[in-house]
Design a protein around this motif. Structure first.
Motif, PDB file in Angstrom:
ATOM      1  N   ASN A   1       0.798  -1.129  -0.171  1.00  0.00           N
ATOM      2  CA  ASN A   1      -0.127  -0.062   0.053  1.00  0.00           C
ATOM      3  C   ASN A   1       0.751   1.233  -0.060  1.00  0.00           C
ATOM      4  OD1 ASN A   1      -2.892  -1.166   0.543  1.00  0.00           O
ATOM      5  ND2 ASN A   1      -1.554  -2.264   1.957  1.00  0.00           N
ATOM      6  N   PRO A   2       1.312   1.899  -1.273  1.00  0.00           N
ATOM      7  CA  PRO A   2       2.186   2.857  -1.274  1.00  0.00           C
ATOM      8  C   PRO A   2       1.409   4.208  -0.438  1.00  0.00           C
ATOM      9  CG  PRO A   2       1.237   2.240  -3.253  1.00  0.00           C
ATOM     10  CD  PRO A   2       0.713   1.281  -2.292  1.00  0.00           C
ATOM     11  N   ASP A   3       0.117   4.079  -0.418  1.00  0.00           N
ATOM     12  CA  ASP A   3      -0.395   5.248   0.192  1.00  0.00           C
ATOM     13  C   ASP A   3      -1.012   4.917   1.499  1.00  0.00           C
ATOM     14  OD1 ASP A   3      -2.297   3.640  -0.808  1.00  0.00           O
ATOM     15  OD2 ASP A   3      -3.529   5.231  -1.485  1.00  0.00           O
ATOM     16  N   LEU A   4      -0.183   3.892   2.267  1.00  0.00           N
ATOM     17  CA  LEU A   4      -0.914   3.562   3.576  1.00  0.00           C
ATOM     18  C   LEU A   4      -1.442   4.599   4.495  1.00  0.00           C
ATOM     19  CD1 LEU A   4      -1.385   0.903   5.271  1.00  0.00           C
ATOM     20  CD2 LEU A   4       0.861   1.216   6.249  1.00  0.00           C
ATOM     21  N   PRO A   5      -0.860   5.515   4.818  1.00  0.00           N
ATOM     22  CA  PRO A   5      -1.565   6.641   5.635  1.00  0.00           C
ATOM     23  C   PRO A   5      -2.602   7.269   5.368  1.00  0.00           C
ATOM     24  CG  PRO A   5       0.983   7.118   5.500  1.00  0.00           C
ATOM     25  CD  PRO A   5       0.715   6.077   4.468  1.00  0.00           C
ATOM     26  N   ALA A   6      -2.949   7.467   3.938  1.00  0.00           N
ATOM     27  CA  ALA A   6      -4.083   7.933   3.668  1.00  0.00           C
ATOM     28  C   ALA A   6      -5.214   6.797   3.525  1.00  0.00           C
ATOM     29  CB  ALA A   6      -4.233   8.229   2.054  1.00  0.00           C
ATOM     30  N   ARG A   7      -4.696   5.451   3.295  1.00  0.00           N
ATOM     31  CA  ARG A   7      -5.806   4.573   3.347  1.00  0.00           C
ATOM     32  C   ARG A   7      -6.269   4.278   4.836  1.00  0.00           C
ATOM     33  NH1 ARG A   7      -6.508   0.607  -0.708  1.00  0.00           N
ATOM     34  NH2 ARG A   7      -5.159   1.005  -2.826  1.00  0.00           N
ATOM     35  N   VAL A   8      -5.382   4.299   5.745  1.00  0.00           N
ATOM     36  CA  VAL A   8      -5.683   4.116   7.157  1.00  0.00           C
ATOM     37  C   VAL A   8      -6.602   5.421   7.693  1.00  0.00           C
ATOM     38  CG1 VAL A   8      -4.779   4.044   9.504  1.00  0.00           C
ATOM     39  CG2 VAL A   8      -3.686   2.788   7.534  1.00  0.00           C
ATOM     40  N   ARG A   9      -6.163   6.652   7.452  1.00  0.00           N
ATOM     41  CA  ARG A   9      -7.129   7.739   7.708  1.00  0.00           C
ATOM     42  C   ARG A   9      -8.366   7.640   7.375  1.00  0.00           C
ATOM     43  NH1 ARG A   9      -4.548  12.574   9.242  1.00  0.00           N
ATOM     44  NH2 ARG A   9      -2.341  12.619   9.559  1.00  0.00           N
ATOM     45  N   ALA A  10      -8.634   7.015   5.875  1.00  0.00           N
ATOM     46  CA  ALA A  10     -10.088   7.019   5.456  1.00  0.00           C
ATOM     47  C   ALA A  10     -10.688   5.514   5.761  1.00  0.00           C
ATOM     48  CB  ALA A  10      -9.759   7.174   3.773  1.00  0.00           C
TER      49      ALA A  10
END
Length: 357
Positions: A314-323
């Motif tokens: 998940n290259p955008d892991l922080p964004a996925r977790v926040r969402a």
């Protein structure tokens, strides 16, 4: 939630507390120079609070695996500069993990073809993957007492090279059965000189390496990774509590940027090391889900959590977790070696959403 609180770690300002753990991916050039594919891989993950690179050899003798990067030649420094520039341009922070594999090596995987070096001439159990297939790892050559300071200087030189390449700092790999961990262990270290025998002697190499790196680039840019009680790569530790308490007591006065702990499940030891360590503690609770890792932050057991496969997929892991969005599943079949598949082609949430429309 503590996860999204900013934090100062040494000289680095982290925007949150979800960091990327080091992961060997075996996709560098044969001469240890990072490629454009490596540049893209790390750039994609720049939203992590901190990136710790894959293990990077500090010298030619430090290489054990195929196609791993180095940080000891001018060409390697130039290659890594492209990586760090890309990460910084994307707003990220990145440190180089210095990994000398010691006895976990095979001559066929190195440019020079020499016998591996280690604390003692004790062959590790297991096999090493080479270009011609799996092979038993050979018995390493024991470093002489006179040679050990030279190996310490290899780490110093590599740390200097890492800063020249634009890294924000350096993490010394003292875990997972590689050279520093071999000196710490009871079975890989059979020495009778000042680097073997008692705990005070077995921690000496680790202390000298970390001290040399901190002296070269500043303690505020220096971290250390450890993995107490981890038997990986044929390591035995009969007294991890005594061993790591002594190691941390020797290192604590240096005021390093951080300690990166790979947790093996000994909660009492985690508590003791957390209490003994004066600066930031990065915790990798391997195999745990994200909720359990965040609980470590909220309970004060860690200052930063590091994740491997989750960041890989998940290259955008922080964004996925926040969402609260679903995560991509990692593909173990593409972890090591190969091309862009399973490396730079994992979709971001935005890309996945766009495809679904």
């Amino acid at each position: 939630m503590t996860l999204w609180e900013p934090l100062t770690v040494g000289s680095m300002q982290l925007p949150h507390r979800l960091a990327m753990a080091p992961m060997t991916r075996d996709r560098s050039r044969p001469d240890g120079v990072p490629t454009e594919l490596n540049v893209e891989y790390y750039r994609q993950r720049a939203s992590m609070a901190l990136i710790v690179t894959e293990g990077t050899q500090p010298s030619a003798d430090g290489q054990g695996y195929l196609l791993t990067p180095g940080i000891h030649t001018d060409a390697q420094v130039a290659g890594w500069r492209e990586v760090t520039d890309a990460v910084h341009d994307a707003g990220g922070r990145i440190v180089a993990q210095l990994m000398h594999t010691g006895r976990i090596a095979h001559p066929d995987n190195t440019p020079h073809g020499r016998q591996p070096v280690a604390p003692s001439a004790v062959r590790p159990a297991g096999v090493m993957f080479t270009a011609s297939g799996p092979q038993e790892m050979p018995t390493p050559r024991a470093l002489t007492t006179a040679e050990v300071p030279g190996v310490v200087q290899e780490y110093r030189h590599a740390a200097s090279a890492a800063i020249a390449a634009g890294f924000d700092g350096v993490e010394v790999h003292g875990a997972n059965g590689y050279l520093v961990h071999q000196f710490l262990s009871d079975n890989a270290n059979q020495r009778t000189d000042a680097y073997g025998g008692s705990i005070a002697h077995r921690i000496r190499f680790a202390v000298e390496v970390v001290s040399a790196v901190a002296d070269e680039i500043g303690a505020e840019r220096t971290g250390l990774r450890i993995s107490p009680s981890n038997p990986y790569n044929d390591i035995v530790e009969t007294d991890p509590h005594g061993l790591y308490s002594a190691l941390l007591a020797a290192l604590a006065p240096m005021d390093l940027a951080y300690l990166h702990l790979m947790h093996s499940g000994d909660e009492e030891l985690l508590h003791d090391l957390r209490r003994a360590w004066p600066t930031a503690l990065l915790l990798n609770r391997a195999g745990a889900d994200l909720d359990a890792r965040v609980a470590d932050l909220d309970a004060g057991r860690a200052d930063v959590i590091t994740v491997g496969a989750m960041a890989l997929a998940n290259p955008d892991l922080p964004a996925r977790v926040r969402a609260g969005a679903p995560l991509n599943a990692p593909d173990p079949g593409t972890f090591y070696g190969g091309d862009h598949r399973g490396y730079t082609d994992y979709p971001t949430l935005e890309e996945a959403t766009s495809r679904a429309r």
